[in-house]
Write a protein that holds these residues in place. Structure first.
Motif, short mmCIF file in Angstrom:
data_model
loop_
_atom_site.label_atom_id
_atom_site.label_comp_id
_atom_site.label_asym_id
_atom_site.label_seq_id
_atom_site.Cartn_x
_atom_site.Cartn_y
_atom_site.Cartn_z
N LYS A 1 21.17 1.69 7.55
CA LYS A 1 22.02 0.53 7.28
C LYS A 1 21.22 -0.76 7.11
N THR A 2 19.98 -0.76 7.52
CA THR A 2 19.20 -2.00 7.56
C THR A 2 18.18 -2.11 6.44
N ILE A 3 17.45 -1.04 6.16
CA ILE A 3 16.44 -1.06 5.10
C ILE A 3 17.14 -0.95 3.74
N PRO A 4 16.88 -1.85 2.81
CA PRO A 4 17.65 -1.88 1.55
C PRO A 4 17.62 -0.59 0.74
N ALA A 5 16.44 -0.01 0.54
CA ALA A 5 16.32 1.19 -0.30
C ALA A 5 16.10 2.42 0.57
N CYS A 6 17.06 2.68 1.46
CA CYS A 6 16.90 3.74 2.46
C CYS A 6 17.97 4.80 2.30
N GLY B 1 11.47 6.05 -10.53
CA GLY B 1 12.16 4.78 -10.36
C GLY B 1 13.64 4.88 -10.08
N HIS B 2 14.10 6.02 -9.55
CA HIS B 2 15.53 6.21 -9.32
C HIS B 2 15.96 6.06 -7.87
N TRP B 3 15.01 5.77 -6.96
CA TRP B 3 15.39 5.56 -5.55
C TRP B 3 15.48 4.05 -5.34
N LEU B 4 16.69 3.53 -5.48
CA LEU B 4 16.89 2.09 -5.55
C LEU B 4 17.60 1.56 -4.31
N PRO B 5 17.60 0.24 -4.11
CA PRO B 5 18.42 -0.34 -3.04
C PRO B 5 19.89 0.00 -3.24
N ARG B 6 20.62 -0.04 -2.16
CA ARG B 6 22.04 0.30 -2.22
C ARG B 6 22.78 -0.60 -3.20
N ASP B 7 23.66 -0.01 -4.00
CA ASP B 7 24.49 -0.74 -4.95
C ASP B 7 25.32 -1.76 -4.17
N PRO B 8 25.24 -3.04 -4.55
CA PRO B 8 25.99 -4.07 -3.81
C PRO B 8 27.50 -3.85 -3.83
N ARG B 9 27.99 -3.02 -4.76
CA ARG B 9 29.43 -2.72 -4.79
C ARG B 9 29.83 -1.77 -3.67
N ALA B 10 28.84 -1.07 -3.08
CA ALA B 10 29.13 -0.11 -2.01
C ALA B 10 29.26 -0.86 -0.69
N ARG C 1 0.81 -1.22 0.00
CA ARG C 1 0.00 0.00 0.00
C ARG C 1 0.85 1.27 0.00
N ALA C 2 2.17 1.12 0.08
CA ALA C 2 3.05 2.28 0.21
C ALA C 2 3.85 2.51 -1.07
N LEU C 3 3.75 3.71 -1.62
CA LEU C 3 4.62 4.10 -2.72
C LEU C 3 6.01 4.43 -2.20
N SER C 4 6.06 5.00 -1.01
CA SER C 4 7.32 5.31 -0.33
C SER C 4 7.03 5.54 1.13
N LEU C 5 8.10 5.58 1.93
CA LEU C 5 8.00 5.85 3.36
C LEU C 5 8.97 6.97 3.72
N THR C 6 8.48 7.97 4.43
CA THR C 6 9.35 9.00 4.99
C THR C 6 9.23 8.94 6.50
N VAL C 7 10.35 8.62 7.15
CA VAL C 7 10.39 8.40 8.59
C VAL C 7 11.20 9.52 9.21
N ALA C 8 10.54 10.49 9.82
CA ALA C 8 11.21 11.67 10.36
C ALA C 8 11.18 11.66 11.88
N GLY C 9 12.30 12.01 12.49
CA GLY C 9 12.37 12.17 13.93
C GLY C 9 11.86 10.97 14.71
N ALA C 10 12.22 9.77 14.28
CA ALA C 10 11.74 8.56 14.95
C ALA C 10 12.91 7.82 15.58
N PRO D 1 10.86 2.07 -0.99
CA PRO D 1 11.76 3.22 -0.94
C PRO D 1 11.52 4.04 0.33
N THR D 2 12.59 4.31 1.07
CA THR D 2 12.47 4.93 2.38
C THR D 2 13.44 6.09 2.54
#
Length: 324
Positions: free
Chosen positions: A267-272, A306-315, A143-152, A246-247
């Motif tokens: 560090k934990t959520i893939p596309a954060c 479509g440009h907010w992707l999971p972290r590049d595995p090379r990083a 149900r989520a297109l994206s998540l913005t988590v502020a001050g949590a 995407p977060t």
């Protein structure tokens, strides 16, 4: 309330629809309605604008009006929705603390989308609303297109977890015994609130005045049922690693007990992604509205193409410099 009746008040739930615009949208006023959750609690909902939906979820110290700078900005291009959580008038204030929990809060956010016939939305939450946003993504990621988590992050640090639960219960007692009108004078001057007061005394006073109107019972039950019982982000690590929504995580650098949890989410959520506002406290969207709006607008724009992707595995996190 039936869906046809609801559409007459709030407009069509489909993103980008312009046909049969409600009179309130044409006149530039704020459509308002009451929706009913699955356990029969009525929630006050307000809308502005048309387009892809954005659902804003408020913090403990605020209410649906806390998102006014965002609704004014984003309603030019998006369908913006805010609502008063259970326990926050004009929404219902259930008497039993068992009617309040982190899971119930996340389900209430879904109930708002269901009532407005919205399939997916960008979900934006601050503090208590940020926790709700994380759990929305864990429970109903479809149900989520994206998540913005502020001050949590309050209560997540393991060394402060029990202290947080105890002080949450103490805060609940103070709201109940002193009442919001009196206790708000203390709560509004917390260590991560004074930054707002120093920068913008008028804006901070609006925040403090709004806090003083909280329901004594609703504030106490929210503290006991949601804040004091919610799980730490660290206890959700395995599930967070699987959450592909995407977060964006946003924290103020003087909101001390959100900094490390924010880094953990990054560090934990893939596309954060993580943004840290300098010389900023807890009430991010009100303390720095221009910066917050610009950051959120850029994040949503990247998600939508479509440009907010999971972290590049090379990083590789452990790599300092590549030698081979």
């Amino acid at each position: 309330m039936g869906r046809k009746a609801l559409h007459a008040i709030a407009g069509d739930g489909r993103a980008g629809t312009h046909a049969e615009r409600p009179a309130a949208a044409i006149l530039g006023t704020m459509p308002m309605t009451m929706i009913t959750t699955k356990d029969g609690v009525k929630l006050h909902v307000e809308e502005a604008g048309e387009g892809t939906p954005i659902l804003f979820i408020h913090e403990f110290g605020g209410n649906h009006e806390s998102w006014e700078p965002q609704l004014r900005y984003f309603s030019r291009r998006y369908r913006c929705i805010s609502y008063a959580a259970r326990g926050y008038p004009p929404s219902d204030v259930p008497d039993s603390v068992e009617a309040y929990s982190q899971a119930i809060a996340a389900d209430d956010a879904v109930a708002v989308l269901d009532a407005l016939e919205i399939e997916k939305a960008h979900i934006v939450g601050l503090s208590m609303g940020g926790f709700c946003t994380v759990h929305f993504g864990l429970r109903t990621p479809e149900r989520a297109l994206s998540l913005t988590v502020a001050g949590a992050g309050y209560g997540c640090e393991k060394e402060f977890e029990e202290y947080f639960r105890g002080v949450s219960r103490e805060v609940a007692d103070n709201f109940e015994k002193q009442g919001a009108k009196e206790f708000s004078k203390i709560y509004a001057l917390g260590a991560s609130r004074v930054q707002f007061q120093n920068k913008d005394p008028r804006g901070w006073q609006e925040f403090a005045d709004r806090l003083a109107t909280h329901s004594d019972r609703g504030a106490a039950n929210t503290m006991r049922g949601v804040q004091a019982r919610r799980p730490s982000f660290y206890d959700l690590e395995d599930d967070l690693k699987k959450m592909m929504v995407p977060t964006l995580v946003v924290v103020g650098d003087e909101d001390d007990h959100c900094l490390q949890p924010g880094i953990f989410l990054k560090k934990t959520i893939p596309a954060c992604g993580l943004s840290v506002f300098p010389k900023t406290g807890h009430t991010l969207n009100l303390e720095e509205p221009a910066a917050f709006n610009a950051l959120l607008a850029e994040f949503i724009a990247q998600v939508e193409v479509g440009h907010w992707l999971p972290r590049d595995p090379r990083a590789l996190p452990g790599q300092i410099m590549r030698t081979k």
